[in-house]
Enzyme design. Structure first.
Site, PDB file in Angstrom:
ATOM      1  N   LYS A 264     -44.867  18.720  63.252  1.00 22.59           N
ATOM      2  CA  LYS A 264     -43.749  18.913  64.071  1.00 22.59           C
ATOM      3  C   LYS A 264     -44.072  18.492  65.640  1.00 22.59           C
ATOM      4  O   LYS A 264     -45.382  18.300  65.854  1.00 22.59           O
ATOM      5  CB  LYS A 264     -43.493  20.141  63.936  1.00 22.59           C
ATOM      6  CG  LYS A 264     -42.655  20.617  62.710  1.00 22.59           C
ATOM      7  CD  LYS A 264     -41.003  20.157  63.138  1.00 22.59           C
ATOM      8  CE  LYS A 264     -40.248  20.201  62.114  1.00 22.59           C
ATOM      9  NZ  LYS A 264     -39.647  19.195  61.692  1.00 22.59           N
TER      10      LYS A 264
ATOM     11  N   TYR B 213     -42.506  12.224  58.237  1.00 21.82           N
ATOM     12  CA  TYR B 213     -42.922  13.447  58.915  1.00 21.82           C
ATOM     13  C   TYR B 213     -44.365  13.183  59.118  1.00 21.82           C
ATOM     14  O   TYR B 213     -45.238  12.687  58.448  1.00 21.82           O
ATOM     15  CB  TYR B 213     -42.713  14.430  57.901  1.00 21.82           C
ATOM     16  CG  TYR B 213     -43.337  15.925  58.188  1.00 21.82           C
ATOM     17  CD1 TYR B 213     -43.107  16.592  59.240  1.00 21.82           C
ATOM     18  CD2 TYR B 213     -44.670  16.122  57.591  1.00 21.82           C
ATOM     19  CE1 TYR B 213     -43.766  17.644  59.700  1.00 21.82           C
ATOM     20  CE2 TYR B 213     -45.550  17.215  57.930  1.00 21.82           C
ATOM     21  CZ  TYR B 213     -45.048  18.154  59.089  1.00 21.82           C
ATOM     22  OH  TYR B 213     -45.512  19.091  59.757  1.00 21.82           O
TER      23      TYR B 213
ATOM     24  N   ASP C 229     -51.748  16.495  69.418  1.00 16.75           N
ATOM     25  CA  ASP C 229     -52.566  16.984  68.161  1.00 16.75           C
ATOM     26  C   ASP C 229     -53.636  15.784  68.101  1.00 16.75           C
ATOM     27  O   ASP C 229     -53.172  14.885  67.495  1.00 16.75           O
ATOM     28  CB  ASP C 229     -51.601  17.238  66.885  1.00 16.75           C
ATOM     29  CG  ASP C 229     -52.516  17.917  65.751  1.00 16.75           C
ATOM     30  OD1 ASP C 229     -53.771  17.790  65.864  1.00 16.75           O
ATOM     31  OD2 ASP C 229     -51.794  18.553  64.772  1.00 16.75           O
TER      32      ASP C 229
HETATM   33  C1  F6R Z   1     -46.920  21.685  60.302  1.00 15.15           C
HETATM   34  C2  F6R Z   1     -48.271  21.249  59.810  1.00 15.15           C
HETATM   35  C3  F6R Z   1     -48.928  21.949  58.525  1.00 15.15           C
HETATM   36  C4  F6R Z   1     -49.044  20.743  57.440  1.00 15.15           C
HETATM   37  C5  F6R Z   1     -49.732  21.240  56.252  1.00 15.15           C
HETATM   38  C6  F6R Z   1     -49.904  20.326  55.417  1.00 15.15           C
HETATM   39  O1  F6R Z   1     -46.611  21.015  61.420  1.00 15.15           O
HETATM   40  O2  F6R Z   1     -49.074  20.606  60.625  1.00 15.15           O
HETATM   41  O3  F6R Z   1     -48.121  22.676  57.943  1.00 15.15           O
HETATM   42  O4  F6R Z   1     -47.802  19.980  57.278  1.00 15.15           O
HETATM   43  O5  F6R Z   1     -50.842  22.062  56.418  1.00 15.15           O
HETATM   44  O6  F6R Z   1     -50.845  19.298  55.841  1.00 15.15           O
HETATM   45  P1  F6R Z   1     -51.440  18.189  55.042  1.00 15.15           P
HETATM   46  O7  F6R Z   1     -50.136  17.465  54.495  1.00 15.15           O
HETATM   47  O8  F6R Z   1     -52.131  17.280  55.978  1.00 15.15           O
HETATM   48  O9  F6R Z   1     -52.261  18.684  53.982  1.00 15.15           O
HETATM   49 MG    MG Z   2     -52.253  19.099  63.012  1.00 17.90          MG
HETATM   50 MG    MG Z   3     -49.362  21.350  66.194  1.00 17.18          MG
END
Ligand code: F6R
Ligand code: MG
Ligand code: MG
Length: 373
Positions: free
Chosen positions: A233, A230, A13
Site C-alpha cells: 500500500k 499490487y 519501504d
Molecule cells: C500490506 C503488506 C503485507 C503483505 C503481506 C504478504 O501492505 O505489505 O500485508 O501484503 O504480508 O506479503 P508477501 O506477499 O510479501 O508475502
Molecule cells: Mg513492506
Molecule cells: Mg508500509
C-alpha cells in the site's frame, strides 16, 4: 524577497525485519548518516529520521523549494543505499517501493511517497506531520476534511475571525490523473461527494481561502498504478500547518479521538480500523496491522526544526498519550468484528481494488471451468 523554507517528508519501504513489520536500526543508521552529511554540506538545514512500520521516513527542512532535484536525489540515493543493506542482510522486501531504476530529477512517480510544503515562516510556525503504514492516501480524506471544513471538529471555524472565509481543497482524481479545487463552506457537499470515494479521490493540498496561505499537503501516489499490480500500500504522509488563524494542534488531532475504517491492512486487500499510536508502537503486527498512524509535532524556526541546547531537533510524539486510548480500543474492537468476517466483503475490499492483487490469478484459473448457466 522574504525567506522561504521547505519541509520535505519523503518515505519509502526499502525492506524490513520479520516480514513487513519494521525498519531495523541498520537502515535507520544509513539514513541518519546520509542526512547528517547533507546537513554538513548545507544541502539541508535540519532533519529527523523515523519509521512507521516498514516505511523509512526522511523529514528534511531546507531552503531549496519543492521538487528540488538535489533534495530528491538525496532521498533516492539514501533509499537505494538502505535497500542495498536490506538486500545484504536478506531482510524482507528489500527495495520494495523502488519501482524505477534511473533517477531523472524528481522522485515522484518512482515509488517513494512525497509531501512537500514551501512556506514563508510566520512569527512561530507549528507543524504536524502524519505518517501511516498499511493504508493508502485516501485514509487522510476524512481527518483533513474534519480539520479544515467541519465546524463540529474545528472550533476555530466558528470562533476565530482569521478562519472566516474557510479553506480551499485541491482534490486529485487518481484514476484520471486530474485535479480540481473546491472551496468550503460553499462547496462542502460537493467536496464530500468526491472525497467520500476514498479509493479514487484524495486531498492533495489545502489553502486558507482569504489569503491562499498553504496549510496542508499530502502524498497521493497510488503504487498499484505505477507498478500496474499490487506492490504494497501507499502508506501516505501529510504535512499540516497549525495555530494562529489555522486549526490548532488539538483540532488537528481531534479527528483521531475515534478510529475509522481505511483500506489496506493484510495484503492491502481489506478494510481495517486506523490506530493512532506513539512511534514506539508504530509497527504492524496483528493481521499485518491494524493500520497505524503517527503524528509528530515540531516548530519550524529559521528554516530548521527548533532544536534543544545540544542541537537535537525537538519532536513531539503527539499520539503518545492516553487521550488516544479510546481510538486504540475502538480499533481493536472493530478489528475483532472485521476479522470475524474473514474473507467475506465488506471485510475484504471490493472487486475493482482486488483486481490489482494476486486474487486475480486465482480467479483467472477458475475461468475456463465456468459453463453457460
Ligand atoms: C500490506 C503488506 C503485507 C503483505 C503481506 C504478504 O501492505 O505489505 O500485508 O501484503 O504480508 O506479503 P508477501 O506477499 O510479501 O508475502
Ligand atoms: Mg513492506
Ligand atoms: Mg508500509
Amino acid at each position: 524577497m522574504p525567506r522561504k523554507t521547505t519541509i520535505s517528508l519523503i518515505k519509502c519501504d526499502v525492506g524490513s525485519l520479520a516480514g513487513h513489520h519494521v525498519v531495523p536500526k541498520p537502515l535507520i543508521t544509513i539514513a541518519e548518516k546520509n542526512l547528517e552529511t547533507a546537513k554538513e554540506d548545507s544541502l539541508i538545514n535540519s532533519y529527523y529520521v523515523f519509521n512507521v512500520g516498514d516505511d523509512l521516513q526522511l523529514l528534511m527542512i531546507h531552503e531549496k523549494g519543492e521538487s528540488n532535484p538535489d533534495i530528491h536525489k538525496l532521498a533516492w540515493n539514501t533509499f537505494k543505499e538502505a535497500a542495498n543493506k536490506a538486500l545484504e542482510l536478506k531482510l524482507y522486501g528489500a527495495g520494495q517501493d523502488l519501482l524505477k531504476t534511473a533517477f531523472s530529477g524528481n522522485i515522484r512517480g518512482m515509488g517513494p511517497g512525497v509531501a512537500e510544503m514551501e512556506i514563508e515562516e510566520r512569527g512561530s510556525d507549528p507543524m504536524v506531520v502524519l505518517a501511516a503504514d498499511k493504508t493508502s492516501a485516501g485514509a487522510y480524506n476524512l481527518p483533513i476534511f474534519r480539520i479544515f471544513a467541519d465546524p463540529m471538529n474545528t472550533a476555530g471555524l466558528v470562533i476565530d475571525p482569521n478562519m472566516a472565509g474557510g479553506f480551499k481543497f485541491e482534490v486529485m482524481d487518481t484514476q484520471e490523473n486530474e485535479k480540481v479545487v473546491l472551496k468550503c463552506p460553499e462547496e462542502m457537499y460537493e467536496l464530500i461527494a468526491l472525497i467520500g470515494t476514498v479509493q479514487r479521490y484524495m486531498i492533495s493540498r489545502v489553502w486558507r481561502a482569504r489569503d491562499d496561505l498553504i496549510c496542508a499537503v499530502g502524498s497521493v501516489t497510488r503504487l498499484s498504478q505505477i507498478a500496474g499490480k499490487y506492490v504494497g500500500k501507499d502508506d501516505p504522509v501529510a504535512i499540516i500547518r497549525a495555530q494562529h488563524g489555522l486549526p490548532a494542534v488539538g483540532e488537528i488531532l481531534a479527528p483521531f479521538m475515534h478510529s475509522y475504517l481505511v483500506e489496506g491492512w493484510m495484503r492491502g486487500s481489506h478494510w481495517g480500523p486506523i490506530m493512532p499510536v506513539a512511534l514506539k508502537d508504530a509497527k504492524c503486527t496483528l493481521f499485518d496491522g491494524p493500520p497505524r498512524i503517527v503524528a509528530l509535532g515540531f516548530q519550524v524556526t529559521n528554516s530548521k526544526i527548533a532544536c534543544d541546547d545540544y542541537g537535537k531537533p525537538m519532536i513531539a510524539d503527539l499520539f503518545d498519550d492516553p487521550a488516544f486510548a479510546l481510538a486504540r480500543r475502538e480499533a481493536l474492537e472493530n478489528a475483532s468484528m472485521l476479522r470475524h468476517m474473514g474473507e467475506f466483503e465488506p471485510a475484504r475490499l471490493g472487486p475493482e481494488e482486488m483486481e490489482y492483487t494476486t486474487l486475480q490469478q486465482i480467479l483467472d484459473k477458475l475461468k475456463e471451468r465456468f459453463k453457460p448457466a
